[in-house]
Design a protein around this motif. Structure first.
Motif, short mmCIF file in Angstrom:
data_model
loop_
_atom_site.label_atom_id
_atom_site.label_comp_id
_atom_site.label_asym_id
_atom_site.label_seq_id
_atom_site.Cartn_x
_atom_site.Cartn_y
_atom_site.Cartn_z
N ALA A 161 17.49 47.50 -27.56
CA ALA A 161 17.42 47.45 -29.02
C ALA A 161 15.98 47.21 -29.48
O ALA A 161 15.23 46.47 -28.86
N LYS A 162 15.62 47.85 -30.59
CA LYS A 162 14.30 47.63 -31.18
C LYS A 162 14.32 46.25 -31.85
O LYS A 162 15.26 45.92 -32.58
N PRO A 163 13.28 45.41 -31.60
CA PRO A 163 13.25 44.07 -32.21
C PRO A 163 13.29 44.14 -33.74
O PRO A 163 12.68 45.03 -34.34
N LYS A 164 14.01 43.20 -34.33
CA LYS A 164 14.15 43.13 -35.79
C LYS A 164 13.32 41.97 -36.31
O LYS A 164 13.20 40.93 -35.66
N ALA A 165 12.78 42.13 -37.51
CA ALA A 165 12.01 41.07 -38.16
C ALA A 165 12.98 39.96 -38.60
O ALA A 165 14.15 40.22 -38.89
N PRO A 166 12.48 38.71 -38.65
CA PRO A 166 13.35 37.61 -39.11
C PRO A 166 13.62 37.71 -40.61
O PRO A 166 12.84 38.33 -41.35
N THR A 167 14.70 37.10 -41.03
CA THR A 167 15.06 37.04 -42.45
C THR A 167 14.80 35.63 -42.97
O THR A 167 15.31 34.66 -42.40
N TRP A 168 14.01 35.52 -44.05
CA TRP A 168 13.75 34.22 -44.66
C TRP A 168 15.02 33.74 -45.35
O TRP A 168 15.68 34.49 -46.07
N MET A 169 15.38 32.48 -45.09
CA MET A 169 16.59 31.90 -45.69
C MET A 169 16.25 30.99 -46.87
O MET A 169 16.77 31.17 -47.96
N HIS A 170 15.36 30.00 -46.63
CA HIS A 170 14.96 29.08 -47.68
C HIS A 170 13.79 28.23 -47.19
O HIS A 170 13.48 28.21 -46.00
N GLY A 171 13.14 27.56 -48.12
CA GLY A 171 12.05 26.65 -47.81
C GLY A 171 12.46 25.21 -48.07
O GLY A 171 13.35 24.94 -48.87
N LEU A 172 11.79 24.30 -47.38
CA LEU A 172 12.04 22.87 -47.54
C LEU A 172 10.70 22.15 -47.66
O LEU A 172 9.68 22.64 -47.18
N GLU A 173 10.73 21.00 -48.30
CA GLU A 173 9.54 20.15 -48.39
C GLU A 173 9.97 18.71 -48.16
O GLU A 173 10.96 18.26 -48.74
N PHE A 174 9.25 18.04 -47.27
CA PHE A 174 9.59 16.67 -46.90
C PHE A 174 8.42 15.74 -47.18
O PHE A 174 7.27 16.09 -46.93
N ARG A 175 8.73 14.53 -47.66
CA ARG A 175 7.74 13.45 -47.73
C ARG A 175 8.04 12.52 -46.58
O ARG A 175 9.19 12.10 -46.40
N VAL A 176 7.01 12.19 -45.80
CA VAL A 176 7.22 11.36 -44.61
C VAL A 176 6.24 10.20 -44.62
O VAL A 176 5.03 10.40 -44.69
N ARG A 177 6.78 8.97 -44.55
CA ARG A 177 5.95 7.76 -44.54
C ARG A 177 5.39 7.50 -43.16
O ARG A 177 6.05 7.75 -42.15
N LYS A 178 4.18 6.97 -43.12
CA LYS A 178 3.59 6.52 -41.86
C LYS A 178 4.31 5.25 -41.41
O LYS A 178 4.91 4.54 -42.23
N ALA A 179 4.22 4.94 -40.14
CA ALA A 179 4.79 3.69 -39.63
C ALA A 179 4.18 2.53 -40.41
O ALA A 179 2.97 2.48 -40.63
N GLY A 180 5.01 1.61 -40.86
CA GLY A 180 4.55 0.46 -41.62
C GLY A 180 4.44 0.71 -43.12
O GLY A 180 4.23 -0.23 -43.88
N GLU A 181 4.57 1.94 -43.56
CA GLU A 181 4.52 2.27 -44.99
C GLU A 181 5.94 2.06 -45.55
O GLU A 181 6.83 2.87 -45.33
N ALA A 182 6.14 0.95 -46.27
CA ALA A 182 7.48 0.55 -46.70
C ALA A 182 8.06 1.45 -47.79
O ALA A 182 9.26 1.69 -47.83
N GLU A 183 7.23 1.93 -48.68
CA GLU A 183 7.71 2.70 -49.83
C GLU A 183 7.02 4.07 -49.89
O GLU A 183 5.91 4.24 -49.42
N PHE A 184 7.70 5.02 -50.51
CA PHE A 184 7.06 6.30 -50.81
C PHE A 184 6.09 6.07 -51.96
O PHE A 184 6.40 5.38 -52.92
N GLY A 185 4.91 6.67 -51.86
CA GLY A 185 3.91 6.52 -52.91
C GLY A 185 3.12 7.81 -53.08
O GLY A 185 3.39 8.82 -52.44
#
Length: 115
Positions: free
Chosen positions: A57-81
């Motif tokens: 089979a000829k390779p097929k291009a991927p299909t985009w489904m959706h995007g996501l965005e995450f906020r990630v705290r560093k270790a010891g960072e108690a609150e999102f800021g």
């Protein structure tokens, strides 16, 4: 087995543009286990069980489904800021076998087999 190309937006980048970062990913079959090995150009890997595409089979291009965005705290960072790091991620379906590919703005990836 096949190669894929993914466009991945950074956190806060609302639309895909000509400047959106692209990442190459190769998919290999481990003949010893039958697993599929996805390797990004950044060296990130993910291994999943699953059937590969038909060899002729000829390779097929991927299909985009959706995007996501995450906020990630560093270790010891108690609150999102205001300084909390944000990360962008896109989700694609590998049309060659149905797997879902989650790839971040750094080229890190993971793959989820779809039954």
């Amino acid at each position: 087995m096949h190669g894929l190309e993914f466009r991945v937006r950074k956190a806060g980048e609302p639309d895909f543009t000509k400047d959106t970062k692209k990442y190459g990913v190769e998919v290999f079959k481990d003949e010893n286990t039958g697993y599929l090995v996805y390797v990004s150009e950044t060296g990130s890997i993910s291994v999943v069980p699953g059937k590969p595409a038909q060899p002729d089979a000829k390779p097929k291009a991927p299909t985009w489904m959706h995007g996501l965005e995450f906020r990630v705290r560093k270790a010891g960072e108690a609150e999102f800021g205001a300084g909390t790091k944000k990360w962008g991620m896109e989700v694609f379906r590998d049309e060659n076998n149905g797997n879902l590919v989650y790839i971040s703005e750094t080229g890190s990836l993971t793959v989820v087999p779809v039954k």
